[in-house]
Motif scaffolding. Structure first.
Motif, PDB file in Angstrom:
ATOM      1  N   ARG A 298       0.841  -1.200   0.000  1.00 58.48           N
ATOM      2  CA  ARG A 298       0.000   0.000   0.000  1.00 58.48           C
ATOM      3  C   ARG A 298       0.874   1.246   0.000  1.00 58.48           C
ATOM      4  O   ARG A 298       1.908   1.313   0.675  1.00 58.48           O
ATOM      5  CB  ARG A 298      -0.915  -0.007   1.224  1.00 58.48           C
ATOM      6  CG  ARG A 298      -1.750   1.240   1.396  1.00 58.48           C
ATOM      7  CD  ARG A 298      -2.873   1.039   2.391  1.00 58.48           C
ATOM      8  NE  ARG A 298      -3.951   0.250   1.803  1.00 58.48           N
ATOM      9  CZ  ARG A 298      -5.147   0.108   2.362  1.00 58.48           C
ATOM     10  NH1 ARG A 298      -5.407   0.664   3.531  1.00 58.48           N
ATOM     11  NH2 ARG A 298      -6.089  -0.595   1.766  1.00 58.48           N
TER      12      ARG A 298
ATOM     13  N   HIS B  78       7.265   3.821  -7.484  1.00 59.49           N
ATOM     14  CA  HIS B  78       7.393   2.435  -7.936  1.00 59.49           C
ATOM     15  C   HIS B  78       8.601   1.757  -7.291  1.00 59.49           C
ATOM     16  O   HIS B  78       8.526   0.590  -6.869  1.00 59.49           O
ATOM     17  CB  HIS B  78       7.537   2.394  -9.457  1.00 59.49           C
ATOM     18  CG  HIS B  78       6.248   2.547 -10.199  1.00 59.49           C
ATOM     19  ND1 HIS B  78       5.164   1.743  -9.978  1.00 59.49           N
ATOM     20  CD2 HIS B  78       5.874   3.424 -11.179  1.00 59.49           C
ATOM     21  CE1 HIS B  78       4.167   2.090 -10.779  1.00 59.49           C
ATOM     22  NE2 HIS B  78       4.567   3.116 -11.504  1.00 59.49           N
TER      23      HIS B  78
ATOM     24  N   LEU C 254       0.787   7.469 -11.915  1.00 58.50           N
ATOM     25  CA  LEU C 254       0.663   6.127 -11.361  1.00 58.50           C
ATOM     26  C   LEU C 254      -0.594   5.415 -11.848  1.00 58.50           C
ATOM     27  O   LEU C 254      -0.634   4.185 -11.936  1.00 58.50           O
ATOM     28  CB  LEU C 254       0.663   6.188  -9.832  1.00 58.50           C
ATOM     29  CG  LEU C 254       2.010   6.516  -9.183  1.00 58.50           C
ATOM     30  CD1 LEU C 254       1.811   6.887  -7.715  1.00 58.50           C
ATOM     31  CD2 LEU C 254       2.984   5.355  -9.316  1.00 58.50           C
TER      32      LEU C 254
ATOM     33  N   LEU D   4      -3.147   4.332  -2.563  1.00 61.10           N
ATOM     34  CA  LEU D   4      -3.068   3.592  -3.815  1.00 61.10           C
ATOM     35  C   LEU D   4      -2.520   2.196  -3.551  1.00 61.10           C
ATOM     36  O   LEU D   4      -1.758   1.969  -2.606  1.00 61.10           O
ATOM     37  CB  LEU D   4      -2.155   4.298  -4.826  1.00 61.10           C
ATOM     38  CG  LEU D   4      -2.583   5.691  -5.284  1.00 61.10           C
ATOM     39  CD1 LEU D   4      -1.880   6.758  -4.455  1.00 61.10           C
ATOM     40  CD2 LEU D   4      -2.253   5.894  -6.761  1.00 61.10           C
ATOM     41  N   GLU D   5      -2.928   1.276  -4.416  1.00 64.01           N
ATOM     42  CA  GLU D   5      -2.412  -0.084  -4.375  1.00 64.01           C
ATOM     43  C   GLU D   5      -2.098  -0.535  -5.793  1.00 64.01           C
ATOM     44  O   GLU D   5      -2.678  -0.019  -6.760  1.00 64.01           O
ATOM     45  CB  GLU D   5      -3.436  -1.033  -3.744  1.00 64.01           C
ATOM     46  CG  GLU D   5      -3.683  -0.782  -2.272  1.00 64.01           C
ATOM     47  CD  GLU D   5      -4.725  -1.721  -1.687  1.00 64.01           C
ATOM     48  OE1 GLU D   5      -5.360  -2.476  -2.471  1.00 64.01           O
ATOM     49  OE2 GLU D   5      -4.913  -1.705  -0.457  1.00 64.01           O
ATOM     50  N   PRO D   6      -1.188  -1.502  -5.963  1.00 65.21           N
ATOM     51  CA  PRO D   6      -0.906  -2.009  -7.306  1.00 65.21           C
ATOM     52  C   PRO D   6      -2.148  -2.577  -7.975  1.00 65.21           C
ATOM     53  O   PRO D   6      -2.987  -3.216  -7.322  1.00 65.21           O
ATOM     54  CB  PRO D   6       0.132  -3.108  -7.055  1.00 65.21           C
ATOM     55  CG  PRO D   6       0.758  -2.759  -5.751  1.00 65.21           C
ATOM     56  CD  PRO D   6      -0.335  -2.128  -4.932  1.00 65.21           C
TER      57      PRO D   6
ATOM     58  N   ARG E  16       0.977   0.074 -13.375  1.00 65.11           N
ATOM     59  CA  ARG E  16      -0.213   0.875 -13.082  1.00 65.11           C
ATOM     60  C   ARG E  16      -0.769   0.540 -11.697  1.00 65.11           C
ATOM     61  O   ARG E  16      -0.698  -0.595 -11.237  1.00 65.11           O
ATOM     62  CB  ARG E  16      -1.280   0.647 -14.149  1.00 65.11           C
ATOM     63  CG  ARG E  16      -2.426   1.642 -14.107  1.00 65.11           C
ATOM     64  CD  ARG E  16      -3.279   1.530 -15.350  1.00 65.11           C
ATOM     65  NE  ARG E  16      -2.495   1.823 -16.556  1.00 65.11           N
ATOM     66  CZ  ARG E  16      -2.984   1.763 -17.782  1.00 65.11           C
ATOM     67  NH1 ARG E  16      -4.242   1.408 -17.977  1.00 65.11           N
ATOM     68  NH2 ARG E  16      -2.218   2.045 -18.823  1.00 65.11           N
ATOM     69  N   MET E  17      -1.332   1.571 -11.045  1.00 68.99           N
ATOM     70  CA  MET E  17      -1.909   1.388  -9.728  1.00 68.99           C
ATOM     71  C   MET E  17      -3.372   1.826  -9.744  1.00 68.99           C
ATOM     72  O   MET E  17      -3.823   2.449 -10.693  1.00 68.99           O
ATOM     73  CB  MET E  17      -1.114   2.189  -8.691  1.00 68.99           C
ATOM     74  CG  MET E  17       0.359   1.805  -8.640  1.00 68.99           C
ATOM     75  SD  MET E  17       1.264   2.639  -7.324  1.00 68.99           S
ATOM     76  CE  MET E  17       0.629   1.766  -5.880  1.00 68.99           C
ATOM     77  N   ARG E  18      -4.094   1.457  -8.675  1.00 69.69           N
ATOM     78  CA  ARG E  18      -5.477   1.900  -8.549  1.00 69.69           C
ATOM     79  C   ARG E  18      -5.593   2.829  -7.352  1.00 69.69           C
ATOM     80  O   ARG E  18      -4.889   2.662  -6.345  1.00 69.69           O
ATOM     81  CB  ARG E  18      -6.426   0.719  -8.408  1.00 69.69           C
ATOM     82  CG  ARG E  18      -6.317  -0.052  -7.109  1.00 69.69           C
ATOM     83  CD  ARG E  18      -7.203  -1.286  -7.129  1.00 69.69           C
ATOM     84  NE  ARG E  18      -7.182  -1.974  -5.841  1.00 69.69           N
ATOM     85  CZ  ARG E  18      -8.164  -1.893  -4.940  1.00 69.69           C
ATOM     86  NH1 ARG E  18      -9.233  -1.170  -5.195  1.00 69.69           N
ATOM     87  NH2 ARG E  18      -8.084  -2.551  -3.800  1.00 69.69           N
TER      88      ARG E  18
END
Length: 211
Positions: free
Chosen positions: A8, A138, A165, A187-189, A198-200
């Motif tokens: 996280r 990253h 990201l 954000l999380e992967p 890319r992350m969400r």
């Protein structure tokens, strides 16, 4: 999590400064927290105790570093300083209000408001800022798999970093609102992304006293 270890990333903005209160463009000028900002930093620290960060990284500028130190003290974690999280550089505009910039540099101000490159003034381009923030994020995530990494930085640089990201165009996309003082985003992967880059965005602009 389909077998994935959750990593996280929490991105927080520093507490209020007098330049924030006066609507002056800060950039990389080293402005300290004011009394409100110090109170906000303590509130953020109390919330972060519940989030249990494993790593705390901050911009070297005092307003971010002092905010991070409050969190580090509350969580019992040392703060690592990293220049990748400096605010976007705004050259001769730093310390000025919007109306001052507009009256002295009308054409350049118009370009800036359109999110376009501003030549000749040493103002960092949006994609450059986004990449330096996102690239370091990253790296931190890769170095701290399965952990929670807290980064304390600045409004413009952090928002651009989030945009990068998420895999969005940092020149044209304007759909992410800026962080308020001592607010944070999580954000999380994005594990479905085959590139691993890319992350969400799990949550955005969370108030400092929200646990």
């Amino acid at each position: 999590m389909n077998g994935h270890v959750r990593t996280r990333l929490i991105l927080a903005r520093h507490g209020q400064t007098d330049y924030n209160r006066e609507a002056r463009l800060q950039g990389q000028v080293d402005i300290p927290l004011n009394a409100v900002g110090r109170k906000q930093a303590r509130a953020l620290a109390a919330a972060m105790v519940e989030q249990e960060p494993d790593v705390i990284v901050s911009s070297p500028l005092a307003r971010a570093h002092d905010t991070a130190l409050e969190v580090g003290k509350a969580c019992g974690i040392d703060v690592v300083v990293d220049e990748a999280f400096l605010e976007r550089g705004f050259g001769p505009w730093e310390g000025l209000r919007g109306e001052e910039i507009r009256s002295r540099w009308p054409q350049e101000h118009a370009l800036w408001r359109e999110h376009r490159s501003v030549p000749g003034l040493g103002i960092e381009d949006r994609p450059d800022v986004a990449r330096r923030v996102a690239d370091r994020c990253h790296q931190l995530m890769a170095e701290n798999t399965g952990m929670t990494v807290l980064v304390v930085g600045h409004g413009a640089a952090t928002t651009l970093g989030i945009t990068e990201l998420l895999g969005l165009d940092t020149d044209t996309f304007r759909g992410i609102g800026g962080l308020q003082n001592c607010h944070r985003s999580v954000l999380e992967p994005l594990y479905s992304d085959p590139t691993g880059e890319r992350m969400r965005l799990v949550s955005h602009n969370i108030a400092p006293d929200f646990i």
